[in-house]
Write a protein that holds these residues in place. Sequence first.
Motif, PDB file in Angstrom:
ATOM      1  N   ARG A 122      13.250  -2.215   1.652  1.00 22.03           N
ATOM      2  CA  ARG A 122      12.029  -1.886   0.889  1.00 22.03           C
ATOM      3  C   ARG A 122      12.182  -0.515   0.219  1.00 22.03           C
ATOM      4  O   ARG A 122      11.711  -0.304  -0.891  1.00 22.03           O
ATOM      5  CB  ARG A 122      10.822  -1.844   1.822  1.00 22.03           C
ATOM      6  CG  ARG A 122      10.234  -3.201   2.161  1.00 22.03           C
ATOM      7  CD  ARG A 122       8.824  -2.962   2.706  1.00 22.03           C
ATOM      8  NE  ARG A 122       8.360  -4.010   3.594  1.00 22.03           N
ATOM      9  CZ  ARG A 122       7.658  -5.063   3.189  1.00 22.03           C
ATOM     10  NH1 ARG A 122       7.379  -5.222   1.925  1.00 22.03           N
ATOM     11  NH2 ARG A 122       7.238  -5.957   4.073  1.00 22.03           N
ATOM     12  N   VAL A 144       1.640   1.623   7.771  1.00 28.47           N
ATOM     13  CA  VAL A 144       2.190   0.392   8.363  1.00 28.47           C
ATOM     14  C   VAL A 144       1.042  -0.444   8.919  1.00 28.47           C
ATOM     15  O   VAL A 144      -0.114  -0.028   8.904  1.00 28.47           O
ATOM     16  CB  VAL A 144       3.237   0.705   9.468  1.00 28.47           C
ATOM     17  CG1 VAL A 144       4.347   1.589   8.921  1.00 28.47           C
ATOM     18  CG2 VAL A 144       2.603   1.323  10.700  1.00 28.47           C
ATOM     19  N   LYS A 145       1.377  -1.597   9.428  1.00 29.27           N
ATOM     20  CA  LYS A 145       0.359  -2.476  10.017  1.00 29.27           C
ATOM     21  C   LYS A 145      -0.432  -1.713  11.071  1.00 29.27           C
ATOM     22  O   LYS A 145       0.155  -0.967  11.858  1.00 29.27           O
ATOM     23  CB  LYS A 145       1.034  -3.670  10.690  1.00 29.27           C
ATOM     24  CG  LYS A 145       1.191  -4.856   9.790  1.00 29.27           C
ATOM     25  CD  LYS A 145       1.612  -6.071  10.587  1.00 29.27           C
ATOM     26  CE  LYS A 145       2.286  -7.100   9.708  1.00 29.27           C
ATOM     27  NZ  LYS A 145       1.555  -7.430   8.480  1.00 29.27           N
ATOM     28  N   GLY A 149      -3.553   3.631   7.358  1.00 27.16           N
ATOM     29  CA  GLY A 149      -3.791   2.202   7.612  1.00 27.16           C
ATOM     30  C   GLY A 149      -5.231   1.943   8.029  1.00 27.16           C
ATOM     31  O   GLY A 149      -6.017   2.876   8.211  1.00 27.16           O
ATOM     32  N   ASN A 150      -5.546   0.666   8.197  1.00 28.51           N
ATOM     33  CA  ASN A 150      -6.899   0.290   8.627  1.00 28.51           C
ATOM     34  C   ASN A 150      -6.977   0.345  10.152  1.00 28.51           C
ATOM     35  O   ASN A 150      -7.184  -0.673  10.808  1.00 28.51           O
ATOM     36  CB  ASN A 150      -7.241  -1.120   8.149  1.00 28.51           C
ATOM     37  CG  ASN A 150      -7.852  -1.111   6.762  1.00 28.51           C
ATOM     38  OD1 ASN A 150      -8.415  -0.104   6.318  1.00 28.51           O
ATOM     39  ND2 ASN A 150      -7.734  -2.223   6.064  1.00 28.51           N
ATOM     40  N   ASN A 199      11.080   3.300   5.184  1.00 31.54           N
ATOM     41  CA  ASN A 199      10.521   2.046   5.702  1.00 31.54           C
ATOM     42  C   ASN A 199      11.438   1.548   6.807  1.00 31.54           C
ATOM     43  O   ASN A 199      12.657   1.722   6.739  1.00 31.54           O
ATOM     44  CB  ASN A 199      10.437   1.003   4.581  1.00 31.54           C
ATOM     45  CG  ASN A 199       9.620  -0.200   5.002  1.00 31.54           C
ATOM     46  OD1 ASN A 199       8.397  -0.112   5.109  1.00 31.54           O
ATOM     47  ND2 ASN A 199      10.274  -1.322   5.270  1.00 31.54           N
ATOM     48  N   ARG A 200      10.817   0.932   7.835  1.00 26.80           N
ATOM     49  CA  ARG A 200      11.631   0.419   8.952  1.00 26.80           C
ATOM     50  C   ARG A 200      12.798  -0.419   8.427  1.00 26.80           C
ATOM     51  O   ARG A 200      13.947  -0.228   8.812  1.00 26.80           O
ATOM     52  CB  ARG A 200      10.747  -0.404   9.891  1.00 26.80           C
ATOM     53  CG  ARG A 200      11.508  -1.044  11.034  1.00 26.80           C
ATOM     54  CD  ARG A 200      10.589  -1.858  11.902  1.00 26.80           C
ATOM     55  NE  ARG A 200       9.983  -2.992  11.190  1.00 26.80           N
ATOM     56  CZ  ARG A 200       9.236  -3.911  11.770  1.00 26.80           C
ATOM     57  NH1 ARG A 200       8.976  -3.837  13.051  1.00 26.80           N
ATOM     58  NH2 ARG A 200       8.725  -4.900  11.058  1.00 26.80           N
ATOM     59  N   THR A 201      12.499  -1.322   7.528  1.00 31.38           N
ATOM     60  CA  THR A 201      13.557  -2.135   6.913  1.00 31.38           C
ATOM     61  C   THR A 201      13.952  -1.436   5.613  1.00 31.38           C
ATOM     62  O   THR A 201      13.165  -1.365   4.666  1.00 31.38           O
ATOM     63  CB  THR A 201      13.015  -3.555   6.610  1.00 31.38           C
ATOM     64  OG1 THR A 201      12.410  -4.053   7.805  1.00 31.38           O
ATOM     65  CG2 THR A 201      14.113  -4.485   6.155  1.00 31.38           C
ATOM     66  N   MET A 255       0.824  -1.209   0.000  1.00 30.03           N
ATOM     67  CA  MET A 255       0.000   0.000   0.000  1.00 30.03           C
ATOM     68  C   MET A 255       0.864   1.266   0.000  1.00 30.03           C
ATOM     69  O   MET A 255       0.648   2.181  -0.792  1.00 30.03           O
ATOM     70  CB  MET A 255      -0.940   0.005   1.213  1.00 30.03           C
ATOM     71  CG  MET A 255      -2.053  -1.014   1.151  1.00 30.03           C
ATOM     72  SD  MET A 255      -3.168  -0.770  -0.236  1.00 30.03           S
ATOM     73  CE  MET A 255      -4.083   0.674   0.273  1.00 30.03           C
ATOM     74  N   ILE A 260      -8.283   4.348   3.623  1.00 28.52           N
ATOM     75  CA  ILE A 260      -7.917   4.269   2.201  1.00 28.52           C
ATOM     76  C   ILE A 260      -8.364   2.911   1.676  1.00 28.52           C
ATOM     77  O   ILE A 260      -8.039   1.883   2.255  1.00 28.52           O
ATOM     78  CB  ILE A 260      -6.391   4.444   1.995  1.00 28.52           C
ATOM     79  CG1 ILE A 260      -5.959   5.828   2.498  1.00 28.52           C
ATOM     80  CG2 ILE A 260      -6.016   4.250   0.520  1.00 28.52           C
ATOM     81  CD1 ILE A 260      -4.511   6.184   2.242  1.00 28.52           C
TER      82      ILE A 260
HETATM   83  N1  LIG Z   1      -3.349  -4.513   1.630  1.00 21.36           N
HETATM   84  C1  LIG Z   1      -4.487  -3.904   1.355  1.00 21.36           C
HETATM   85  O1  LIG Z   1      -5.200  -4.223   0.389  1.00 21.36           O
HETATM   86  C2  LIG Z   1      -4.940  -2.776   2.199  1.00 21.36           C
HETATM   87  C3  LIG Z   1      -4.257  -2.426   3.367  1.00 21.36           C
HETATM   88  N2  LIG Z   1      -4.662  -1.359   4.098  1.00 21.36           N
HETATM   89  C4  LIG Z   1      -3.941  -0.969   5.308  1.00 21.36           C
HETATM   90  O2  LIG Z   1      -2.756  -0.273   4.921  1.00 21.36           O
HETATM   91  C5  LIG Z   1      -1.701  -0.525   5.846  1.00 21.36           C
HETATM   92  C6  LIG Z   1      -0.508  -1.092   5.091  1.00 21.36           C
HETATM   93  O3  LIG Z   1      -0.916  -2.293   4.478  1.00 21.36           O
HETATM   94  P1  LIG Z   1       0.064  -3.200   3.609  1.00 21.36           P
HETATM   95  O4  LIG Z   1       0.779  -2.365   2.624  1.00 21.36           O
HETATM   96  O5  LIG Z   1      -0.753  -4.351   3.140  1.00 21.36           O
HETATM   97  O6  LIG Z   1       1.184  -3.648   4.634  1.00 21.36           O
HETATM   98  P2  LIG Z   1       1.127  -4.535   5.972  1.00 21.36           P
HETATM   99  O7  LIG Z   1      -0.144  -4.316   6.681  1.00 21.36           O
HETATM  100  O8  LIG Z   1       1.511  -5.917   5.619  1.00 21.36           O
HETATM  101  O9  LIG Z   1       2.298  -3.852   6.830  1.00 21.36           O
HETATM  102  C7  LIG Z   1       3.647  -3.956   6.444  1.00 21.36           C
HETATM  103  C8  LIG Z   1       4.346  -2.645   6.711  1.00 21.36           C
HETATM  104  O10 LIG Z   1       4.278  -2.302   8.109  1.00 21.36           O
HETATM  105  C9  LIG Z   1       5.591  -2.056   8.571  1.00 21.36           C
HETATM  106  N3  LIG Z   1       5.700  -2.342   9.990  1.00 21.36           N
HETATM  107  C10 LIG Z   1       5.209  -3.420  10.651  1.00 21.36           C
HETATM  108  N4  LIG Z   1       5.486  -3.320  11.957  1.00 21.36           N
HETATM  109  C11 LIG Z   1       6.169  -2.162  12.135  1.00 21.36           C
HETATM  110  C12 LIG Z   1       6.720  -1.499  13.262  1.00 21.36           C
HETATM  111  N5  LIG Z   1       6.606  -2.003  14.492  1.00 21.36           N
HETATM  112  N6  LIG Z   1       7.351  -0.331  13.061  1.00 21.36           N
HETATM  113  C13 LIG Z   1       7.449   0.194  11.832  1.00 21.36           C
HETATM  114  N7  LIG Z   1       6.941  -0.370  10.727  1.00 21.36           N
HETATM  115  C14 LIG Z   1       6.313  -1.537  10.878  1.00 21.36           C
HETATM  116  C15 LIG Z   1       6.442  -2.968   7.734  1.00 21.36           C
HETATM  117  O11 LIG Z   1       7.777  -2.604   7.809  1.00 21.36           O
HETATM  118  P3  LIG Z   1       8.936  -3.682   7.534  1.00 21.36           P
HETATM  119  O12 LIG Z   1       9.072  -3.752   6.057  1.00 21.36           O
HETATM  120  O13 LIG Z   1      10.109  -3.144   8.217  1.00 21.36           O
HETATM  121  O14 LIG Z   1       8.472  -4.998   8.124  1.00 21.36           O
HETATM  122  C16 LIG Z   1       5.818  -2.733   6.379  1.00 21.36           C
HETATM  123  O15 LIG Z   1       6.218  -1.517   5.811  1.00 21.36           O
HETATM  124  C17 LIG Z   1      -2.281  -1.477   6.882  1.00 21.36           C
HETATM  125  O16 LIG Z   1      -2.724  -0.733   7.978  1.00 21.36           O
HETATM  126  C18 LIG Z   1      -3.446  -2.126   6.164  1.00 21.36           C
HETATM  127  O17 LIG Z   1      -4.453  -2.553   7.043  1.00 21.36           O
HETATM  128  C19 LIG Z   1      -5.707  -0.565   3.709  1.00 21.36           C
HETATM  129  C20 LIG Z   1      -6.403  -0.854   2.569  1.00 21.36           C
HETATM  130  C21 LIG Z   1      -6.106  -1.992   1.746  1.00 21.36           C
END
Ligand SMILES: NC(=O)C1=CN([C@@H]2O[C@H](COP(=O)(O)OP(=O)(O)OC[C@H]3O[C@@H](n4cnc5c(N)ncnc54)[C@H](OP(=O)(O)O)[C@@H]3O)[C@@H](O)[C@H]2O)C=CC1
Length: 479
Positions: free
Chosen positions: A42, A79-80, A106-107, A37-39, A18, A132
């Motif tokens: 990416r 992020v998550k 995020g959600n 990004n944390r990592t 996203m 979003i």
């Molecule tokens: N996927 C979808 O279709 C949709 C998603 N969303 C929302 O959008 C957001 C992003 O979704 P999506 O792209 O799927 O990714 P994810 O929900 O899978 O989240 C992954 C991201 O979160 C980061 N992250 C996780 N834990 C931490 C932490 N403790 N500190 C900092 N960064 C962290 C990861 O970083 P790292 O790479 O370092 O692990 C990575 O960038 C979420 O809230 C999701 O619910 C909303 C609409 C649609």
Amino acid sequence: MTTSEAPARIAVTGLAVMGSNLARNLARHGFRVAVHNRTNARTKALISEHGHEGEFVPAETLDELVGSLQKPRQIIIMVKAGAPTDAVIDELAPLLEPGDMVIDGGNAHYADTRRREAALREAGLHFVGAGISGGEEGALNGPSIMPGGSKESYEHVGPVLEAISAKVNGEACCVHVGPDGAGHFVKMVHNGIEYADMQLIAEAFDLLHRAGGLTPAEVAEVFRGWNTGDLESYLVEITAEVLAHVDAETGSALVDVIADEAEQKGTGRWTVQEALELGVPVTGIAEAVFARSLSGRASQREAARAALGVNEVVASRDDSLVEDVRQALYASKVVAYAQGFDQMRAASTEYGWDLDLGSTATIWRGGCIIRARFLDRIKEAYDRNPELETLLADDYFRDAVRTAEDAWRRVAVKAVQSGVPAPGFVSALSYYDALRSERLPASLIQGLRDFFGAHTYRRTDREGSFHTLWSGDRSQIDA
Ligand SMILES: NC(=O)C1=CN([C@@H]2O[C@H](COP(=O)(O)OP(=O)(O)OC[C@H]3O[C@@H](n4cnc5c(N)ncnc54)[C@H](OP(=O)(O)O)[C@@H]3O)[C@@H](O)[C@H]2O)C=CC1
Ligand SMILES: O=C(CO)[C@H](O)[C@H](O)COP(=O)(O)O
């Protein structure tokens, strides 16, 4: 990627599917976008694969990200949801200055957004909880965006979000929804409706396939046809795609190969939990959440099949079933939306959000998962009467469900008689019947409550609360 020292207009932290697609969308619209990004891998991947698409400013740390931005700063967090979002905010907030804006795309649960907004407001920061929708593809090419937060923050953030959002007839699918958690509440209800819509579609498929004897490929064609009429929507469109897809390994329809256990991340459940708190009957969304839960109870389903026997459905081709199911699907879908809008109306009153329900329909017309032709009709209904008690009372929707009523009942009977579970269709019909009933058996429930617990009841013919002396002479007293 850019090499100049000019500050970035906006930033995105969190570059999974996203966030990276949203950053690319921003860059493609000419916004110079800082990315983090944390990592760090990416961030590097985004720049190496898509850096040529616009002006990106990569940052290895949040400190660096903040330093690369023009003021007041605007930072989108992708992020998550849950603890990770709090972790990012906790690290970010001390780096910011009063007037800066943090946008959570995020959600998030709306209650978390309310809490975060209040906390950041204390520090002079703006917190924009922005729902979003549109998944990976929408984030890149134009999502539906539901931003909450202060009006002041929207003046800064709104033009950017509107620019990257989906457009329908030239109108942005992004409108300021309301203060604090309003945006994430609306996104939550969007997802709840998404659950209900998918459940109804799945039931339509099941009825046509198992009771009507159509193959998945034939049902795909039916859905393709439906997508040219009132049911035109993204979910109906992609249903045809999924049903027509053949598994390369087995040569079977993919839908027959996919494990029949629906997963859920939780937004549908939140919608129902909040509806329970508000006392709003969102039966379609609740049935959809429970149907997913039931599907996932594999060992219980196995035990039931072993003890009770497999539910064998006898298919019979019936030319009228397709049209009946189409009408039942449309009517049930209208009910699901009516319930979702009812929930938003109740929340608006409860939290003083002053939600404009017609605008919400506008936001959902494009970019999001539940985008559908009939959202124009919902917008028109609220334009006609912003105080509508229920969408079902609007002339257009009243006529739509009335027209479908006979077919809807035939489908419910078909489901019950043939043994195809259709909780979405049947509960939507019951809701429609209950809302229109002159008398509901709630009167008996009140009588029973009074009998066993002296809980009292009201009468139809005069004011006051009453109790019957059930264990005495059964006379009635004022309570
Ligand atoms: N996927 C979808 O279709 C949709 C998603 N969303 C929302 O959008 C957001 C992003 O979704 P999506 O792209 O799927 O990714 P994810 O929900 O899978 O989240 C992954 C991201 O979160 C980061 N992250 C996780 N834990 C931490 C932490 N403790 N500190 C900092 N960064 C962290 C990861 O970083 P790292 O790479 O370092 O692990 C990575 O960038 C979420 O809230 C999701 O619910 C909303 C609409 C649609
Ligand atoms: O927000 C979304 C779209 O609008 C996501 O696709 C949604 O989170 C999917 O939910 P679930 O995994 O519970 O089916």
